[in-house]
Scaffold this motif. Sequence first.
Motif, short mmCIF file in Angstrom:
data_model
loop_
_atom_site.label_atom_id
_atom_site.label_comp_id
_atom_site.label_asym_id
_atom_site.label_seq_id
_atom_site.Cartn_x
_atom_site.Cartn_y
_atom_site.Cartn_z
N ALA A 1 0.84 -1.20 0.00
CA ALA A 1 0.00 0.00 0.00
C ALA A 1 0.88 1.25 0.00
N GLN A 2 0.27 2.35 -0.37
CA GLN A 2 0.98 3.60 -0.57
C GLN A 2 1.31 4.34 0.73
N SER A 3 0.44 4.23 1.74
CA SER A 3 0.64 5.03 2.95
C SER A 3 0.38 4.19 4.20
N ALA A 4 0.81 4.72 5.33
CA ALA A 4 0.61 4.03 6.60
C ALA A 4 -0.88 3.88 6.90
N ILE B 1 -1.55 -5.25 -4.77
CA ILE B 1 -1.20 -3.83 -4.70
C ILE B 1 -2.49 -3.05 -4.48
N ASP B 2 -2.61 -2.48 -3.29
CA ASP B 2 -3.78 -1.66 -2.98
C ASP B 2 -3.68 -0.37 -3.77
N GLU B 3 -4.77 0.09 -4.32
CA GLU B 3 -4.78 1.29 -5.16
C GLU B 3 -3.80 1.09 -6.32
N ALA B 4 -4.09 0.10 -7.15
CA ALA B 4 -3.18 -0.35 -8.20
C ALA B 4 -2.80 0.74 -9.20
N HIS B 5 -3.56 1.80 -9.28
CA HIS B 5 -3.18 2.87 -10.21
C HIS B 5 -1.82 3.46 -9.86
N HIS B 6 -1.37 3.28 -8.61
CA HIS B 6 -0.03 3.74 -8.22
C HIS B 6 1.07 2.83 -8.76
N SER B 7 0.73 1.61 -9.15
CA SER B 7 1.75 0.61 -9.50
C SER B 7 2.55 0.96 -10.75
N VAL B 8 2.13 1.93 -11.53
CA VAL B 8 2.90 2.34 -12.70
C VAL B 8 3.92 3.41 -12.36
N ALA B 9 3.90 3.90 -11.13
CA ALA B 9 4.87 4.90 -10.69
C ALA B 9 6.25 4.28 -10.55
N ASN B 10 7.27 5.09 -10.72
CA ASN B 10 8.66 4.61 -10.60
C ASN B 10 8.93 3.95 -9.26
#
Length: 196
Positions: free
Chosen positions: A107-110, A183-192
Amino acid sequence: RHPWRPGGPYAERFVSELRLPRIFAGIKSSGRPSRLVEAVPKADIKDLKPFQKNMQKQIENILNRSGKESRAIVTLPTGAGKTRTVVEAIVQFLNKNGVDTNILWIAQSAEVCEQAVTCFRQIWEQNGRGETLNIFRAWGNNDIPTEDEHGIIVAGIQKLHSDKSMRELYRICGEEMLSAVFIDEAHHSVANSYIE
């Protein structure tokens, strides 16, 4: 630059400067949550809706496959229960295959990591079959589980960038102890930060 904690000095100063009621600064907690949460069956949660059950079955089918057909993106409207639906599928997978494996949840954040931990705990407490499920908080100062530890690894993407964490993940993958990655919020998965 400064850590923001509910009820902490910076939160209190913030509400004071804005002349907001003190309650908006939050309530101090007893400290940071522990690295490991053990969930045992016991809770009572409402059943999934039919569209969620349909999605859950599809995810279970994917978890039981290997190869290229074992990838998917779960899409549901905001608030429709994506996390819960996926967690229900994972719990059913673990009920059938045992808890002596690892599932990696990134996930992206705590905050999003903690929501996942809470969801896994609630669903396992209701639907887990007898065994204790280990849920690891692998973000912030918490480490990736050791080779003797198995369960749900909820990891922050920032934690996975450390050399030590990467070595641990390669070890888990090399020993085939990793059953799935979500991957939670998979739209972030294309980020570097996810690709590197």
